[in-house]
Each structure stands twice: as C-alpha cells, then as structure tokens.
Scaffold this motif. Structure first.
Motif, PDB file in Angstrom:
ATOM      1  N   GLY B 111       0.836  -1.198   0.000  1.00 65.20           N
ATOM      2  CA  GLY B 111       0.000   0.000   0.000  1.00 65.20           C
ATOM      3  C   GLY B 111       0.866   1.240   0.000  1.00 65.20           C
ATOM      4  N   ASN B 114       2.493   1.665  -3.400  1.00 64.79           N
ATOM      5  CA  ASN B 114       1.509   2.124  -4.379  1.00 64.79           C
ATOM      6  C   ASN B 114       1.175   3.585  -4.174  1.00 64.79           C
ATOM      7  OD1 ASN B 114       1.398  -0.445  -5.364  1.00 64.79           O
ATOM      8  ND2 ASN B 114      -0.464  -0.999  -4.263  1.00 64.79           N
ATOM      9  N   THR B 177      -3.734   1.144   0.024  1.00 71.33           N
ATOM     10  CA  THR B 177      -3.334   2.086  -1.022  1.00 71.33           C
ATOM     11  C   THR B 177      -4.024   3.420  -0.812  1.00 71.33           C
ATOM     12  OG1 THR B 177      -3.081   0.234  -2.550  1.00 71.33           O
ATOM     13  CG2 THR B 177      -3.188   2.432  -3.507  1.00 71.33           C
TER      14      THR B 177
END
Lengths: 292, 300, 422
Positions: B111, B114, B177
């Motif tokens: 996450g 990203n 994310t």
C-alpha cells in the motif's frame, strides 16, 4: 534499457498490486456477471440463459424489501454517523481533561466483532429483556421500546447498532481534521467579530471536505457489506422485514441453492456502487488535482 | 464612576463565566450521555460473563452479578477439562496471530509503495488507476467467495493459513493504497524534487525520505488492517482447516449452537477474550491513531 | 528350469505382496459438522472415540451456527476449491442435490452398507434418504431420528388451571384462551424463520392430515398449497400468533423453552432436543413437564441427521470414509449418541430400555406411524424439499406469522413462491 526501467519504475512497482486487483476484484466481478446469466443452483454451472435470473430477481418481494432497506439504512447511517462525528469531535476539541479517556470510549466499538455487537444489542433492544424492561422495572410502567420486534421499525434498530459501531471512527476522522486547521484562521475570524457558531459553519466545516469524502467512502462500504450485523441482530426479521441485499445474496447463494439468482443480486449491488461512488470519487479527485 | 464601571465589569465577567460553566456542564452532560450509549453493550457483555446461568435466566440484563464468577472465562479460554469435545479459544488465538501479522505487513508495505508511486511519480491515468483500486473496497466478500475458492484450490492453498494470508492481503490492498495515497499527497513535492536533484532514485527516496515520516499513516493502516483481519469470520471459516482456523471461527463455534443448551456467560466471556487484542490495539494506540489521522492520512 | 523357478518365485512374491497391503492403511477422516457445544459435542465425541478405537484419525472441522448455515458456506467453498471434506453433516434431499452436481460418486461406502446389510437395519424411508444414484447406492449414513412435532408443557401450570394436554387443536385453542385470561403466556415461541416453519408443519400435519401434508408439502401439489385447507392452517397460525408474547421475534428457541420451564409460559412446539433443556435443569418428564405429540392422526414428522460421503481421492481417505460409515451405524454408538442428543436411533434393532419416557414414546409412535402411512419428512428441517422450495415456503410462513396478512393472501403467496422456484 536502464533509462526505460527508471522511467517506468513507478508503474512497474504498482503492477503486481494492480495485477492482483485485476484478477481478484475485476476478474471475480466478471465471473459473477457471467454466473448471473446461468442456471446455477447449488454449485456453479456454465450454461448461458440470458437475463432470466435478473428478471426473476425483480419479481422477488424480498429483494424489493432489501433494496428499500438499504436506501433507508444507508442514508440514515451516513447522515447520523457524520452528525454525531462532527458534534462529538467539536466537543472533544474544546480542550477537556478527559479527552483521551472519552475518545477511547467512543472509538472502541469498532474493535469488536459482530457476535458481540449483535448479541449485546439484541438483548438491550429486546422488549422483554432490555431497555423496555429496565424502564418498566424503574417504574415507568407504560414505557415501550419495541422497535426490534416491530416489522416496520426493525430496520431502524440496525441503524442504532451500526451507528454505535462506526460513529466513533468518523469522530476520530473529524477530530484529526479539526486539529489540523490552523489556529490563525480561527483567530482572524474571531477578531473580525464572527461568533463561534458561524465560524464553524462557514469556515471550518467547508475545510473538512476531504474528511467528508473519506467518511462517506468508509461508511458506504460498511453499509453495502452489512451482513454480519443484520444476521446477529435481527436475522432479517421479524419475518423478512429487515432484509438487506448482502443478506439476501448470501442466503440465496449458500442456503437456497440459487447461485444464479444470488449473482444477479450481486451484479445489482456492483452497479449501484458504480453509479454512486465512481462519479463522486472522480469529482473529488479532480477537485484535489485542481487545487494542487 | 470607576467603581461602578469595575462592578459592572465584574458582573459581566461573572455572568460570562457562569455562561461558560453552564455550557461546560452541558458539554459534559452530552458527552456523558453518548458515553453511556457507547459503553452499554460492553457493560452488558462483561456483567453477563460474570454471572451464573441461573442468574441470567431469571434476572434482568443490567443488574450486577450477585457474586462475581470467573469460571466462564476459564471455560472459554481453556475448555472444560472433561472430555466433552468442546471448542475453546486458546489454540486458535495463535492461528489468528500467524495469519494477521504477515497479511498486515505485506498489504501495508505494498500500500505504501503504491501510494508513493501514485502521488510522487505522476503519470497518465494515475487517477483512474487509483479509482480502480478504490473500487475494490466495496466488494461484498460473499460475492467473491466461490471464485476465490476455485482460485485457491487451483493454487493448492485452499485450506491453509497461507491461503488466508493471500486473501486478506489482496483485499487489504485497496484500503492500504487509499490510506497511503491520501497521506503522501499532502506531503510537499519539494521534498521529493530536492532528493531527485541530489541524485536519489525511486527506491532510495522511498526508504530514506518518505518512510521515516510515515509513522502516523503506518499506524492508521496497521490498526485498520489488524482490526479488519482479526475480526473476519467469513474467509476464516471458508478457507481453513478445523484446527488451523482463526479465532473468530472458534468463537463462532463456541457461541452458536443449533440444538444444544446455550451458555450465555461463557459466550460473552469468549467474545470478550476474542476481542481483547483489537481492544488493546485501540486503547493503546488510539492516541497515535488520532495523530496519524491528523497528519493527513485520510484527509485526502 | 531356471525360468520356471523364476516364474514361481515371482508369482509367490506377487501374491505375498497383494495380500499384505490393506491392513496397514490407517483411515483418516476430515469431518465437517456444527455440533460444537454442550450435549451435541458430547454426543459427537462418542463417534470420535469410536473411530479412533478402530484405528482411524479424525480431523475435526467444526463450523457452528444456525443449523448448519455457516457450515454450508464453508462446504461449498471447499467443494468448489476441489477439496471436499471426507464427511459432512448433510441431510435430506440435499444429499441427492449434491449427487446431481456429480460430487458424490463413486459412492465408496455402498460397499460397507451392502456388507453390513443396512437395508435390513433401517426403515425403508430412512434408507432411501441415504441413497444416491437414483436411490440405488448408499452415499450417506444416518445418525439418529429426531421427532419434530412435540408439545412441551409445564405440568404445574396446567394442573393449576385444571387443564390436560390437548388432543385436538380446538382443545388447545380453548386451553390457551383460558391460560391467557389467567395471565399466563399460553404459547412460548422463538420468532425465527425455522421455528415458525416448525410450528407450521406441526399445525399442517394436525389440521390437514397426513395425506394432505404429503400432497401439499412433500409433493408440492398446487391445489393443496393454495386451497381451503391451507387457508384453515394459516388461520390456526394466526391464532397461535395471538397466544405468543411481545418478545417473540428473534428469540432463541432455548429461551422460549426456558419460559415453559419457569412457568411463565405453558406450551412450546419444538423438536425433541428441547428435552435437553429440561434435563439440564433437573426436571423430569411426567412429573415437571409433559412431552406429547401435537394433535394429529398418528402423524410423525421426522428429521434424520446424517453424514454424506463425497467422492474422494486417496486410499487413506477412502478407507476413512468406510470406517466412519461403519462406526456411525454401530449399535452401541447409536445407543449412546442418541441418549446424549435427545433423539432416537436410526438403526431399528437398538434396545430402548436406557432411554427416557419421551424417547420410548417416540420410538413406538415411529413404528405405528410407519405402518399406517403417517411417517412423514419434516420440511422445516430439510427432509422433505430441496433448499430453494423450502426457503420459499419458509419466507411466506414467517412473513405471515409476523404481520397481519390474511390467510387467503398467504396461501396465494405460497403458490406463487413455490412456482417461482420450480
């Protein structure tokens, strides 16, 4: 070659996650869409029958109840959670000594699992065991609070329990938002003679737009996924009056051997999310981009 | 004249402070009422777990136990001792830990990556990409249960902790994310630009510049993921062995019986024990949670 | 000569090898079930111990809740993943439903059933439930027979009001009215769909009669489902609703039993597992409480719990299936298990002297009903219909019971709901 790697590294880094999402989210959605057009009963079958299940779905009384309940529940749930969240966060922001303690009390419900929440609230809201009995025991012999067993009001009991579980989190979001506002802005407004109330309404709340967005996303996802709480609290009853789409879908898929029908209802749920969430998020993201 | 003025001033001050006190009391009243609303179920749960079944059957919900008995707690944790074949919580507790820790770690790490890539290295369509990730937050898990079962079966991990780790990691990615992206987007780009000018590459910037200041969002993400995964029942019961099941499955097995006698005190004790890790996390880390949110992790 | 010796010794070795293999294989069984606490767990442990004694390894896979609701989800996930458990707690037409999907063949336990001659140990109806492939091969093993249509009543309350156990529905209505006037809740009920359905089928059996029940519920005859008899049945349901108390919706069945035990309420309609609540509280049948079938013409609604054996790969697992099937049908196991569980053995030749009064009555009623055509499968507990139809009917029943829908409307909806699923 190295330059190409460097240039595309961000995309490469995201790629594994994206591939995973592509398969496990979108691939599965496509699978569900396909199954919703088959005659699948107990286990998936791959015979194509067109829109038969979808037509069937919209002739089911339970489905209409579920959709109506979802609308009522979602609107109430989001509005009340945000209201409570704002009120509590503003109050807590007033530099109280017991802030940490109170904050923990408001936040902890989110940590509990549905068995606790459902069972405890089921007892509390039950007329013969809970609040009603308590007040009657205390002397208010005509007191009634039988929403739980009333088919017109049962959906509202789910709102009560759900708000209980999630409003603390919304409060935390707003509290964080409030704390990050520059004191100077407020001081300036006060000097200009603005009252506390109007300061909040006209200055502070509009600055919390991003918090609203996050809250709504989180609350909406909880609402759509509502299954465990409904089952534990009312099991969809009395009768089928507090049915919700996720409950309907699960029951059809796993207990009625009607996977095709269940998939059709799932497709409806996806479409709803698509229709509401996507435009909202997209406009928020564009706004954020413009502001950068 | 001055005396009158100062007396007027005093009077005004007094009434102002009385008003303030009044509002202060009102504040506490409202906060207190809400406190009761939030505490009631916890109270019911604990009080019930300390009563005997007789008391529960006869008495009413809110009464305190006549005699505090911790027997239900012992039964819930380590079973009855006699060979009844009952379920109890102790072994399953560790199964949950084995599942939660990797899932939280992996989903948080990716996450972060990203979020970083989506915000500090803009490219065409990155908003659309983020939207695609976000959509994954809304999938009702029952809808994907069967295709997931097929996929896990194909991968050969359909009945194991690893399978559960995979499932939870995958569906956690959407949330992690989102959290990291919303946090990093409010970090000034100048920091990154400066590092790039100094010659730092993608990963160096991530590890040396961003991660050190990511403590708040990491706390938020870890808490969110931990709670969600620890409390999950659906995936746990569908994708794991009897003995390798996580704790919510065991709790469910203890609390729900179809045609046998229910022991509400043991049930409530078990529910509380199963909830202790998450409760602890919230109580201890609550402070950091707020700090993490303040630092803009979910502001967007 | 050399070649001959070689051939002989090769043949010898082959024969020796063949005969030496099977006995070493330890059977293993991964069993999915939802009997996880109290009397149920105790009963299941008897099976676990039995299996272990035979040398088998039992891998427990419990998923409790809602009469198998959660377990069913798990089960389907595993079947789709291609890894079904060795045995699962599945009963009724669902067994044949799984067979239709092709996951039960090739029926390994039929071998055991034939060897032990199950056809002679079970009544034909029960045996049929256990068979797949057009009712020719055994694919499941029965553990017990539960009776559904019982009246449980508090003797002291009845005595105090000068009442006897009703032998007709009219008698019941009269008794209930009297009790209501005296301030006692006549009918303790837990308002959950499956409980509503349980009451409904007892009423249908009693008011409609055995033949009607078979036609309407088992064969889904549309005229029977929507006709005047059905309307009368819903009328009685409406009367029963009037005899319940406010806290009925959502109440667990055992809490309702508690109301009868404490004297707050007089009657409950529930399957024979309610007996466990009374025994646990030290109450005795005939002295503290009554157990009597609900009024009907020697009808008997049965529920047979059983374990299905899915198609498997792996010698140990197949061996485990056979051993488990044999254990389940063991005489001693059937006796002890059912004493704990509150039901009666599925196997016909188990001595009943250690069972209590209610169970003995149940066993003799069973024999009589079987002979006179009153032995009927419970639809509320999944013995008569497939899930889709059962669920549709249940929806209508629970909606009617929790509203003020007219009986005529209910019958109409019943027909429509069933038609939609066919």
């Amino acid at each position: 070659m190295f330059y190409w790697l460097q240039k595309n590294l961000p995309k490469l880094v995201i790629a594994p996650s994206f591939a995973v999402i592509l398969w496990f989210v979108y691939g599965f959605i496509l699978w569900t869409v396909y199954i919703s057009m088959t005659n699948s009963k107990m286990l998936p079958r791959y015979d194509f029958v067109g829109f038969k299940q979808h037509i069937r779905l919209w002739s089911q009384m339970r489905w209409y109840t579920a959709v109506e309940n979802l609308l009522i529940f979602t609107i109430l749930f989001i509005v009340i959670c945000i209201l409570i969240g704002i009120i509590l966060s503003i109050f807590l922001d007033q530099k109280i000594r017991a802030e940490g303690f109170l904050r923990t009390i408001y936040l902890y419900p989110m940590a509990l699992s549905f068995i606790v929440t459902g069972t405890a609230w089921k007892w509390i809201l039950n007329p013969t065991m809970g609040i009603e009995k308590l007040f009657i025991d205390w002397g208010f012999t005509n007191f009634t609070f039988d929403w739980l067993v009333n088919r017109d009001m049962s959906i509202y009991t789910i709102v009560i329990a759900a708000v209980w579980q999630s409003s603390g989190f919304v409060m935390a979001l707003f509290l964080a938002g409030l704390r990050s506002i520059d004191d100077e802005i407020i001081k300036a407004a006060k000097i200009d003679g603005a009252g506390l109330y109007s300061i909040y309404i006209t200055i502070i709340l509009p600055m919390m737009r991003p918090v609203f967005m996050s809250s709504i996303v989180i609350l909406l996802h909880i609402s759509i996924k509502s299954y465990d709480l409904v089952i534990a609290l009312t099991a969809g009853g009395p009768g089928t009056s507090s049915d919700m789409p996720a409950v309907y879908m699960t029951q059809m898929a796993f207990h009625r051997s009607e996977i095709g029908l269940a998939s059709a209802s799932a497709v409806m749920m996806f479409l709803t999310v698509l229709a509401i969430v996507v435009p909202y998020l997209y406009s928020e993201l564009r706004r954020q981009d413009a502001g950068r | 004249m001055q005396v009158a003025d100062s007396m007027q001033l005093e009077a005004l001050e007094r009434s102002a402070s009385r008003k303030r006190t009044f509002y202060r009391w009102l504040l506490f009243l409202i906060l207190g009422l809400f406190g009761i609303y939030y505490l009631a179920p916890l109270y019911v749960m604990i009080v019930t777990s300390l009563k005997s079944m007789e008391e529960i059957r006869q008495g009413n919900l809110m009464t305190l136990p006549r005699e505090i008995m911790f027997d239900s707690w012992k039964t819930a944790w380590s079973g009855r001792g006699y060979a009844a074949g009952d379920v109890f919580l102790r072994p399953f507790f560790w199964n949950s830990i084995k599942m939660v820790v990797p899932a939280v770690a992996i989903s948080t790490f990716f996450g972060a990556l990203n979020g970083y890539a989506l915000t500090k290295w803009r490219f065409k369509g990155d908003n659309i990409l983020f939207l695609l990730f976000l959509f994954g937050c809304f999938i009702p898990y029952q809808a994907i249960l069967l295709p997931m079962a097929r996929t896990l079966g194909f991968l050969g991990i359909s009945n194991s902790i690893s399978g559960l780790v995979l499932v939870h990691t995958v569906y956690g990615l959407s949330f992690t994310t989102m959290f990291f992206r919303n946090y990093y987007i409010s970090i000034p780009d100048e920091m990154i630009k400066a590092a790039r000018i100094d010659g730092a590459g993608f990963f160096k910037i991530f590890f040396k510049v961003l991660l050190p200041i990511s403590a708040p969002v990491i706390v938020v993400t870890v808490i969110w993921q931990f709670t969600g995964i620890w409390n999950d029942f659906l995936f746990g019961s569908s994708f794991s062995f009897g003995e390798a099941a996580p704790i919510q499955v065991a709790l469910n097995n203890m609390v729900l019986t179809s045609t046998s006698v229910k022991e509400y005190n043991v049930d409530m004790a078990a529910a509380f024990i199963a909830g202790i890790p998450t409760l602890l996390v919230y109580v201890l880390a609550g402070k950091y949670f707020i700090r993490g949110l303040t630092a803009g992790s979910v502001k967007g | 000569m050399y070649k001959q010796v070689l051939k002989l010794s090769a043949g010898f070795l082959l024969a020796a090898g063949l005969s030496a293999s099977p006995a070493l294989a330890g059977g293993e069984a991964e069993v999915l079930h939802w009997w996880t606490s109290g009397g149920e767990a105790k009963a299941l442990k008897v099976l676990k111990d039995d299996f272990a004694k035979k040398g088998g390894t039992w891998k427990d896979m419990p998923v409790a809740g809602g009469g198998g609701d959660a377990a069913n989800v798990t089960l389907k996930a595993r079947i789709v993943a291609g890894d079904p458990p060795t045995a699962s707690q599945i009963k009724g037409p669902t067994i044949q439903e799984y067979d239709d999907e092709g996951v039960v063949a090739p029926y390994y336990i039929d071998e055991v059933a034939q060897a032990e001659n199950w056809d002679s140990l079970l009544s034909p109806q029960v045996a049929n439930h256990m068979k797949c492939d057009g009712f020719t091969k055994y694919c499941a093993a029965p553990v017990n027979i539960h009776r559904i249509d019982w009246f449980w009543a508090n003797k002291k309350v009845l005595d105090a009001n000068g009442l006897k156990m009703p032998t007709s529905w009219d008698e019941f209505n009269a008794a209930a009215t009297k009790l209501q006037a005296a301030g006692i809740i006549p009918f303790a009920h837990g308002g959950q769909p499956w409980q509503d359905a349980t009451v409904f089928e007892a009423v249908a059996l009693g008011i409609g009669g055995n033949e009607f029940y078979r036609k309407a519920i088992v064969e889904l005859d549309m005229d029977a489902l929507g006709g005047s008899t059905m309307v009368k049945i819903f009328d009685q349901m409406r009367k029963l609703q009037g005899f319940t108390d406010k806290g009925m919706p959502g109440r667990d069945w055992n809490v309702a039993t508690g109301m009868v035990m404490s004297g707050k309420a007089a009657f409950q309609i529930m399957g024979d597992w309610a007996k466990g609540e009374f025994s646990n509280a030290g109450l005795k049948p005939g002295i503290d409480f009554y157990c009597l079938p609900t009024p009907s013409n020697h009808g008997y609604l049965y529920n047979v719990d059983s374990f299905i054996f899915y198609g498997m790969k792996g010698k140990n697992k197949i061996e485990g299936q056979k051993m488990l099937a044999s254990s389940i049908m063991g005489k001693n196991f059937q006796k002890i298990f059912n004493i704990y569980k509150g039901s009666i053995p599925a196997r016909l030749d188990v001595p009943m002297d250690e069972f209590d009064m209610c169970a003995k009555g149940s066993a003799s009623d069973l024999k009589y009903a079987a002979m006179t055509g009153g032995l009927l499968p419970s639809f509320a507990h999944g013995m008569a219909l497939r899930n889709a139809q059962k669920g549709a009917i249940q929806d209508v029943i629970t909606e009617h019971f929790n509203s003020d829908m007219s009986s005529k409307e209910a019958a109409k909806r019943l027909v429509r709901a069933v038609k939609d699923t066919l």
